[in-house]
Design a protein around this motif. Structure first.
Motif, PDB file in Angstrom:
ATOM      1  N   ASN A  91       0.850  -1.183   0.000  1.00  0.00           N
ATOM      2  CA  ASN A  91       0.000   0.000   0.000  1.00  0.00           C
ATOM      3  C   ASN A  91       0.891   1.241   0.000  1.00  0.00           C
ATOM      4  OD1 ASN A  91      -1.815   2.051   0.549  1.00  0.00           O
ATOM      5  ND2 ASN A  91      -3.007   0.840   1.991  1.00  0.00           N
ATOM      6  N   ARG A  92       1.097   1.808  -1.175  1.00  0.00           N
ATOM      7  CA  ARG A  92       1.992   2.957  -1.312  1.00  0.00           C
ATOM      8  C   ARG A  92       1.391   4.222  -0.702  1.00  0.00           C
ATOM      9  NH1 ARG A  92       6.429   2.752  -0.645  1.00  0.00           N
ATOM     10  NH2 ARG A  92       6.049   0.691   0.055  1.00  0.00           N
ATOM     11  N   LYS A 133       3.149  -2.420   3.984  1.00  0.00           N
ATOM     12  CA  LYS A 133       2.779  -3.702   3.388  1.00  0.00           C
ATOM     13  C   LYS A 133       1.717  -4.285   4.298  1.00  0.00           C
ATOM     14  CE  LYS A 133       7.594  -4.340   2.143  1.00  0.00           C
ATOM     15  NZ  LYS A 133       8.331  -3.667   3.223  1.00  0.00           N
ATOM     16  N   GLN A 134       0.662  -4.822   3.731  1.00  0.00           N
ATOM     17  CA  GLN A 134      -0.414  -5.382   4.547  1.00  0.00           C
ATOM     18  C   GLN A 134      -0.782  -6.763   4.035  1.00  0.00           C
ATOM     19  OE1 GLN A 134      -2.816  -1.895   3.893  1.00  0.00           O
ATOM     20  NE2 GLN A 134      -4.264  -3.038   2.644  1.00  0.00           N
ATOM     21  N   ILE A 151       3.164  -3.914   7.985  1.00  0.00           N
ATOM     22  CA  ILE A 151       4.564  -3.529   8.166  1.00  0.00           C
ATOM     23  C   ILE A 151       4.755  -2.164   7.536  1.00  0.00           C
ATOM     24  CG2 ILE A 151       6.976  -4.082   7.717  1.00  0.00           C
ATOM     25  CD1 ILE A 151       6.129  -7.007   7.402  1.00  0.00           C
ATOM     26  N   TYR A 152       5.061  -1.162   8.350  1.00  0.00           N
ATOM     27  CA  TYR A 152       5.272   0.196   7.835  1.00  0.00           C
ATOM     28  C   TYR A 152       6.710   0.371   7.368  1.00  0.00           C
ATOM     29  CZ  TYR A 152       0.711   1.715   9.372  1.00  0.00           C
ATOM     30  OH  TYR A 152      -0.643   1.852   9.509  1.00  0.00           O
TER      31      TYR A 152
END
Length: 132
Positions: free
Chosen positions: A17-18, A23-24, A78-79
């Protein structure tokens, strides 16, 4: 006892997810013969799996254990950095992770204080706001 029994982690519906710099994915945890797996253990395994330098940027939540046990399903994020995590994650999840502090006092005390502040004006209001 729980150290001897291992768990298997699988991720699915992995998405980068930009817009939210993360990230998911959905996490499936297989843990036969074991109650449930601590989130700290899941974070460590995910950090190794996705080569994350700072495990504090990993958030796992929403787990439900399947009937009969042995399998749990939840959500993981996860960022890219800790700053983005603090910007986009809800405050209650940041508090759980230890990245923010919970509001002090009970809900009723906060509401009473808010309503007392409504009646004040000027310097008295500023003085009351400092007390906290």
């Amino acid at each position: 006892m729980s150290d001897t029994k291992s768990c298997t982690i699988r991720t699915r519906k992995f998405l980068t997810n930009r817009l939210m710099f993360r990230k998911q994915f959905i996490i499936d945890v297989l843990h036969p013969g074991r109650g449930s797996v601590p989130k700290s253990e899941l974070k460590d395994k995910l950090a190794k799996m996705y080569k994350v330098s700072d495990p504090q940027t990993i958030f796992v939540f929403g787990f439900s254990i399947a009937f009969g046990g042995g399998k749990s399903t939840g959500f993981g994020v996860i960022y890219d950095s800790l700053d983005y995590a603090k910007k986009f994650e809800p405050k209650y999840r940041l508090v759980r992770q230890g990245l923010a502090t919970a509001s002090s006092g009970s809900r009723k005390q906060r509401k009473e204080r808010k309503n007392r502040m409504k009646t004040m004006r000027g310097k008295a209001k500023a003085k009351a706001a400092e007390k906290k």
